[in-house]
Design a protein around this motif. Structure first.
Motif, PDB file in Angstrom:
ATOM      1  N   GLY A 147     -29.569 -24.413  -7.702  1.00 42.81           N
ATOM      2  CA  GLY A 147     -29.980 -24.580  -5.569  1.00 42.81           C
ATOM      3  C   GLY A 147     -28.839 -26.011  -5.669  1.00 42.81           C
ATOM      4  N   LEU A 148     -28.387 -27.048  -6.186  1.00 40.87           N
ATOM      5  CA  LEU A 148     -27.311 -27.854  -5.406  1.00 40.87           C
ATOM      6  C   LEU A 148     -25.995 -26.843  -5.918  1.00 40.87           C
ATOM      7  CD1 LEU A 148     -26.754 -30.501  -4.417  1.00 40.87           C
ATOM      8  CD2 LEU A 148     -26.265 -31.438  -7.334  1.00 40.87           C
ATOM      9  N   ALA A 149     -25.693 -26.212  -6.890  1.00 37.20           N
ATOM     10  CA  ALA A 149     -24.073 -25.239  -6.168  1.00 37.20           C
ATOM     11  C   ALA A 149     -24.407 -24.586  -5.245  1.00 37.20           C
ATOM     12  CB  ALA A 149     -24.255 -24.988  -7.914  1.00 37.20           C
ATOM     13  N   TYR A 156     -27.184 -21.712   1.714  1.00 39.19           N
ATOM     14  CA  TYR A 156     -28.047 -22.273   1.724  1.00 39.19           C
ATOM     15  C   TYR A 156     -29.449 -21.155   1.975  1.00 39.19           C
ATOM     16  CZ  TYR A 156     -24.867 -25.632   4.353  1.00 39.19           C
ATOM     17  OH  TYR A 156     -24.486 -26.501   4.631  1.00 39.19           O
ATOM     18  N   MET A 157     -29.693 -19.982   2.084  1.00 37.30           N
ATOM     19  CA  MET A 157     -30.921 -19.049   1.729  1.00 37.30           C
ATOM     20  C   MET A 157     -30.699 -18.712  -0.127  1.00 37.30           C
ATOM     21  SD  MET A 157     -31.654 -18.792   4.594  1.00 37.30           S
ATOM     22  CE  MET A 157     -32.937 -17.059   4.279  1.00 37.30           C
ATOM     23  N   GLU A 158     -29.725 -18.919  -0.699  1.00 34.31           N
ATOM     24  CA  GLU A 158     -29.449 -18.647  -1.516  1.00 34.31           C
ATOM     25  C   GLU A 158     -30.328 -20.089  -2.497  1.00 34.31           C
ATOM     26  OE1 GLU A 158     -27.487 -18.276  -0.038  1.00 34.31           O
ATOM     27  OE2 GLU A 158     -26.753 -16.299  -0.797  1.00 34.31           O
ATOM     28  N   ALA A 159     -29.245 -21.860  -1.475  1.00 40.80           N
ATOM     29  CA  ALA A 159     -30.469 -22.500  -2.090  1.00 40.80           C
ATOM     30  C   ALA A 159     -31.339 -23.012  -2.163  1.00 40.80           C
ATOM     31  CB  ALA A 159     -29.459 -23.576  -1.471  1.00 40.80           C
ATOM     32  N   ARG A 182     -34.652 -30.199   2.509  1.00 41.34           N
ATOM     33  CA  ARG A 182     -32.602 -30.353   3.001  1.00 41.34           C
ATOM     34  C   ARG A 182     -32.295 -28.399   3.012  1.00 41.34           C
ATOM     35  NH1 ARG A 182     -32.868 -34.717  -0.623  1.00 41.34           N
ATOM     36  NH2 ARG A 182     -33.154 -36.779   0.786  1.00 41.34           N
ATOM     37  N   ALA A 183     -33.060 -27.784   1.869  1.00 41.84           N
ATOM     38  CA  ALA A 183     -32.143 -26.618   1.847  1.00 41.84           C
ATOM     39  C   ALA A 183     -32.603 -25.772   2.982  1.00 41.84           C
ATOM     40  CB  ALA A 183     -32.372 -25.846   0.974  1.00 41.84           C
ATOM     41  N   ALA A 187     -30.566 -24.208   6.325  1.00 39.61           N
ATOM     42  CA  ALA A 187     -30.605 -22.743   6.874  1.00 39.61           C
ATOM     43  C   ALA A 187     -31.536 -22.423   8.301  1.00 39.61           C
ATOM     44  CB  ALA A 187     -31.091 -22.188   5.320  1.00 39.61           C
ATOM     45  N   HIS A 188     -31.895 -23.329   8.968  1.00 37.18           N
ATOM     46  CA  HIS A 188     -32.604 -23.673  10.201  1.00 37.18           C
ATOM     47  C   HIS A 188     -33.901 -23.266  10.098  1.00 37.18           C
ATOM     48  CE1 HIS A 188     -27.814 -23.297  12.389  1.00 37.18           C
ATOM     49  NE2 HIS A 188     -28.590 -24.645  11.983  1.00 37.18           N
ATOM     50  N   ARG A 189     -34.360 -23.301   8.749  1.00 36.55           N
ATOM     51  CA  ARG A 189     -36.090 -22.722   8.695  1.00 36.55           C
ATOM     52  C   ARG A 189     -36.660 -23.739   8.710  1.00 36.55           C
ATOM     53  NH1 ARG A 189     -35.473 -19.363   3.554  1.00 36.55           N
ATOM     54  NH2 ARG A 189     -37.447 -19.293   2.977  1.00 36.55           N
ATOM     55  N   PHE A 190     -36.641 -25.250   9.878  1.00 42.27           N
ATOM     56  CA  PHE A 190     -37.427 -26.105  10.222  1.00 42.27           C
ATOM     57  C   PHE A 190     -38.846 -26.155  10.367  1.00 42.27           C
ATOM     58  CE2 PHE A 190     -33.520 -25.396  13.181  1.00 42.27           C
ATOM     59  CZ  PHE A 190     -32.794 -26.839  12.721  1.00 42.27           C
ATOM     60  N   GLU A 191     -39.338 -24.392   9.938  1.00 43.21           N
ATOM     61  CA  GLU A 191     -40.731 -24.560  10.440  1.00 43.21           C
ATOM     62  C   GLU A 191     -41.991 -24.640   9.136  1.00 43.21           C
ATOM     63  OE1 GLU A 191     -42.208 -21.633  12.364  1.00 43.21           O
ATOM     64  OE2 GLU A 191     -41.831 -22.416  14.201  1.00 43.21           O
TER      65      GLU A 191
END
Length: 254
Positions: A147-149, A156-159, A182-183, A187-191
């Motif tokens: 995930g960090l890689a 970001y979606m893969e993370a 954080r990921a 990825a703009h998935r704030f909710e």
């Protein structure tokens, strides 16, 4: 005329000789075949059983040789760890690869090499190795490091997917929640990020950076009341942070 008769007689004689030899040879062949059949029948009567042809099994690896290989690998890995501890990363990398040439399926050694790549900002190599390792070893730290890689490469979606796998295997860890949160923000998935960060902040209640992320996340989803509450928590921890005071003023209108 007499010469012609002699010639014809000679040809007939030669043909007769060849025919006789062929007949004798055929009789010898038939006799040989009959003898083989007879021997086969006698063998059956005596209880002999035909054995089907099978491939010879590959010789098993000598346990002593395997033990020697394992000792070699341990020695090389120790040398690699020492080299890495004193910042000799190229030497450490060379030694880890040397160990893997002896035993390519040494997954623990592969994991150490992948971690080296991750710590030396070679995320694409770390990604490739962790993907390979995870096909054989399901370990929470491998999912987290993959995930960090991904995160560092902007994937970001893969993370999010890899961090979610890590959290599934370690659901009580606030660090796993924070990493996935954080990921999700990246990825703009704030909710999705908000409850993850809130859960992390329950255990990591004095982590100012996490609290700032949580407050900003609430602002992104339009929940100003919760954002204000988080900023007040930050203000209690850092009462002299003027930026936080300004945020509170803008939210309360006071």
């Amino acid at each position: 005329m007499s010469y012609l008769f002699v010639l014809i007689g000679s040809l007939l004689g030669i043909c007769g000789i060849f025919s006789t030899r062929i007949l004798l040879r055929n009789r010898a062949v038939r006799r040989f075949v009959r003898s083989v059949k007879q021997r086969f029948q006698l063998a059956e009567e005596r209880g002999a059983v035909l054995v089907e042809e099978t491939r010879a099994p590959k010789p098993r690896k000598n346990p002593r040789a395997s033990a020697i290989e394992m000792q070699q690998i341990r020695t090389i890995v120790r040398d690699a760890e020492k080299a890495f501890s004193i910042q000799k990363t190229e030497e450490a990398e060379r030694l880890f690869i040397q160990a893997l040439t002896i035993q390519p399926q040494a997954w623990d050694v592969q994991a150490q090499l992948a971690k080296l790549y991750l710590m030396t900002q070679r995320e694409n190599k770390a990604e490739a190795l962790y993907k390979e390792i995870l096909q054989h070893r399901d370990d929470v730290s491998f999912h987290a490091n993959l995930g960090l890689a991904f995160y560092r490469q902007g994937k970001y979606m893969e993370a999010c997917q890899s961090y979610q796998e890590a959290l599934n295997r370690d659901p009580q860890s606030p660090d796993r929640c924070a990493a996935l949160g954080r990921a999700c923000i990246a990825a703009h998935r704030f909710e999705e990020a908000a409850p993850l960060l809130e859960k992390a902040c329950v255990r990591l209640s004095r982590n100012i950076d996490l609290l700032h992320l949580l407050a900003e996340c609430y602002l992104q989803v339009g929940d100003t009341e919760k954002a204000e509450e988080v900023y007040r928590r930050i203000n209690r921890l850092e009462p002299y942070d003027e930026e936080v005071k300004a945020k509170l003023l803008s939210l309360t209108g006071v």
